[in-house]
Design an enzyme around this catalytic site. Structure first.
Site, PDB file in Angstrom:
ATOM      1  N   ARG A  13       0.828  -1.141   0.329  1.00 54.35           N
ATOM      2  CA  ARG A  13      -0.065  -0.173   0.042  1.00 54.35           C
ATOM      3  C   ARG A  13       1.158   1.426  -0.195  1.00 54.35           C
ATOM      4  O   ARG A  13       0.768   1.779  -0.986  1.00 54.35           O
ATOM      5  CB  ARG A  13      -0.684  -0.406   1.599  1.00 54.35           C
ATOM      6  CG  ARG A  13      -2.162   1.189   1.729  1.00 54.35           C
ATOM      7  CD  ARG A  13      -2.020   1.959   1.565  1.00 54.35           C
ATOM      8  NE  ARG A  13      -1.114   2.396   3.483  1.00 54.35           N
ATOM      9  CZ  ARG A  13      -0.248   2.823   3.753  1.00 54.35           C
ATOM     10  NH1 ARG A  13      -0.711   4.324   2.717  1.00 54.35           N
ATOM     11  NH2 ARG A  13       0.149   2.714   4.890  1.00 54.35           N
ATOM     12  N   ASP A  14       1.616   0.899   1.433  1.00 55.34           N
ATOM     13  CA  ASP A  14       2.461   2.906   0.968  1.00 55.34           C
ATOM     14  C   ASP A  14       3.513   2.586  -0.125  1.00 55.34           C
ATOM     15  O   ASP A  14       3.799   3.456  -0.677  1.00 55.34           O
ATOM     16  CB  ASP A  14       3.184   2.653   2.976  1.00 55.34           C
ATOM     17  CG  ASP A  14       3.289   4.003   2.907  1.00 55.34           C
ATOM     18  OD1 ASP A  14       3.669   4.763   2.303  1.00 55.34           O
ATOM     19  OD2 ASP A  14       3.477   4.355   4.553  1.00 55.34           O
ATOM     20  N   HIS A 209       4.070   3.883  13.090  1.00 47.56           N
ATOM     21  CA  HIS A 209       4.668   3.828  11.098  1.00 47.56           C
ATOM     22  C   HIS A 209       5.614   4.949  11.413  1.00 47.56           C
ATOM     23  O   HIS A 209       6.170   5.914  11.129  1.00 47.56           O
ATOM     24  CB  HIS A 209       3.297   3.977  11.027  1.00 47.56           C
ATOM     25  CG  HIS A 209       3.577   4.543   9.087  1.00 47.56           C
ATOM     26  ND1 HIS A 209       2.924   3.587   8.441  1.00 47.56           N
ATOM     27  CD2 HIS A 209       3.977   5.349   8.138  1.00 47.56           C
ATOM     28  CE1 HIS A 209       3.428   3.437   7.456  1.00 47.56           C
ATOM     29  NE2 HIS A 209       3.434   4.860   7.670  1.00 47.56           N
ATOM     30  N   HIS A 211       9.053   6.507   8.909  1.00 50.93           N
ATOM     31  CA  HIS A 211       9.512   6.366   7.823  1.00 50.93           C
ATOM     32  C   HIS A 211      11.574   6.293   7.629  1.00 50.93           C
ATOM     33  O   HIS A 211      11.314   7.092   8.487  1.00 50.93           O
ATOM     34  CB  HIS A 211       9.227   7.376   6.374  1.00 50.93           C
ATOM     35  CG  HIS A 211       7.988   6.873   6.102  1.00 50.93           C
ATOM     36  ND1 HIS A 211       7.586   6.591   4.510  1.00 50.93           N
ATOM     37  CD2 HIS A 211       6.782   6.701   6.187  1.00 50.93           C
ATOM     38  CE1 HIS A 211       6.690   6.068   4.144  1.00 50.93           C
ATOM     39  NE2 HIS A 211       6.008   6.378   5.767  1.00 50.93           N
ATOM     40  N   CYS A 242       9.009   8.967  -0.523  1.00 48.42           N
ATOM     41  CA  CYS A 242       8.331  10.178   0.237  1.00 48.42           C
ATOM     42  C   CYS A 242       8.561  11.069  -0.479  1.00 48.42           C
ATOM     43  O   CYS A 242       9.130  11.518  -1.951  1.00 48.42           O
ATOM     44  CB  CYS A 242       9.455  10.666   1.261  1.00 48.42           C
ATOM     45  SG  CYS A 242       9.462  12.457   2.366  1.00 48.42           S
ATOM     46  N   ASN A 251      10.027   3.024   3.810  1.00 52.62           N
ATOM     47  CA  ASN A 251       9.205   3.124   4.952  1.00 52.62           C
ATOM     48  C   ASN A 251      10.971   2.495   5.264  1.00 52.62           C
ATOM     49  O   ASN A 251      11.998   2.332   4.857  1.00 52.62           O
ATOM     50  CB  ASN A 251       8.435   1.971   4.583  1.00 52.62           C
ATOM     51  CG  ASN A 251       6.770   2.369   4.251  1.00 52.62           C
ATOM     52  OD1 ASN A 251       6.362   2.456   3.288  1.00 52.62           O
ATOM     53  ND2 ASN A 251       6.515   3.255   5.165  1.00 52.62           N
TER      54      ASN A 251
HETATM   55 ZN    ZN Z   1       3.777   5.480   5.237  1.00 50.26          ZN
END
Ligand code: ZN
Length: 308
Positions: A13-14, A209, A211, A242, A251
């Protein structure tokens, strides 16, 4: 007694929302199946965003329904709004993740809504779950983005993060996820904010969460673990960049995070060599992406013992 930690895969997803190429449904499902077989507890398998803007998620329903049939796996899906949540409920997913921005500027830029409007949307999602009689079967995760600062507005007040977290739980969140969406967090800030959130939310599980945009992802996981956090997001090979820092790492690297947590005595149930083998496949499937991490190159040390 062995303490457990839960690592959630968010690469599908991310990670995928920022890739240049495409990933076929078959490859996504192979990724999900093999990661589940390696002991990964939860995978955020897709995103219910408008697929005109994000064609890579056009197969969201198929991926979700297929992933649901994988034994032992908690398959979850992200929704940016109430409409996506309804689609997610229709698939039969038992966990739906919603994210709101603590930063007003980020909220407007990301979903063209104020933070208050996004909160109203979460209330509608909770209502829709109740209308469908899904309170006992569907878990709602309430994520808060940009908790450690924002690339657009800069500082985000910590008190605001606490207020939003408390409001989310009042409305019906079963889990609160605190996110460093842009990679601004540092370990001292992480200890402070997570201690603050945990002390306010009682028994509600809190997830982290991070990064790795500025190289502090693993240090931040260690800091959050030290104050009692036991749920963490990461992505295989650190997939995902990002949007505000082109070329930056994405991530936290999943396999490295599993290694870190095990060395801290927190059992993840994950077979790290299996993850490394899968990572090599994903790298081939996404040849234009940059992957990061250390354990896939060096391997686990001879002295390594899994926590369990
Ligand atoms: Zn994220």
């Amino acid at each position: 007694m062995i303490e457990r930690a839960y690592l959630r895969e968010v690469g599908l997803r991310d990670g995928l929302q920022l890739v240049r190429g495409d990933l076929s449904t078959a490859h996504k499902l192979e990724w999900i199946r093999e990661e589940a077989a390696a002991g990964v507890h939860e995978i955020e398998v897709t995103s219910f965003v408008p697929f005109k803007s994000f064609p890579i998620f056009a197969d969201a329903v198929e991926v979700a329904t297929t992933a649901l049939a994988i034994p032992g796996l908690l398959a979850s899906g992200l929704t940016p709004n109430a409409r996506g949540a309804l689609t997610a409920f229709d698939t039969g997913l038992t966990k739906v993740n919603y994210v709101i921005s603590a930063s007003e500027a980020h909220s407007q830029a990301n979903v063209r809504r104020s933070t208050a409007q996004a909160m109203d949307d979460f209330a509608r999602i909770v209502e829709a779950r109740a209308e469908r009689g899904l309170e006992k079967t569907v878990t709602l995760s309430f994520g808060i983005a940009t908790c450690f600062g924002c690339t657009i507005q800069g500082e985000v007040p910590e008190d605001l993060v606490y207020r939003i977290a408390e409001r989310g739980v009042e409305l019906g969140a079963d889990e609160v996820m605190i996110a460093d969406t842009v990679g601004y967090a540092n370990p001292l800030q992480v200890e402070r904010i997570f201690a603050g959130v945990l002390s306010r939310l009682g028994n509600v599980p809190v997830a982290a969460h991070f990064h790795d945009t500025r190289g502090l992802g693993l240090a931040n996981i260690a800091a959050a673990a030290r104050v009692g956090v036991r749920r963490f997001d990461a992505s295989l090979g650190g997939l995902g960049g990002c949007p505000h820092a082109p070329g930056a790492t994405g991530n936290v690297v999943f396999e490295d995070a599993a290694f870190l947590l095990e060395t801290m005595g927190l059992s993840t149930g994950i077979d790290i060599p299996k993850l490394i083998a899968l990572r090599r496949k994903v790298e081939i499937w996404l040849p234009e992406e940059r992957f990061s991490g250390a354990i896939h190159r060096a391997g686990v040390p001879k002295t390594f013992h899994a926590a369990a």
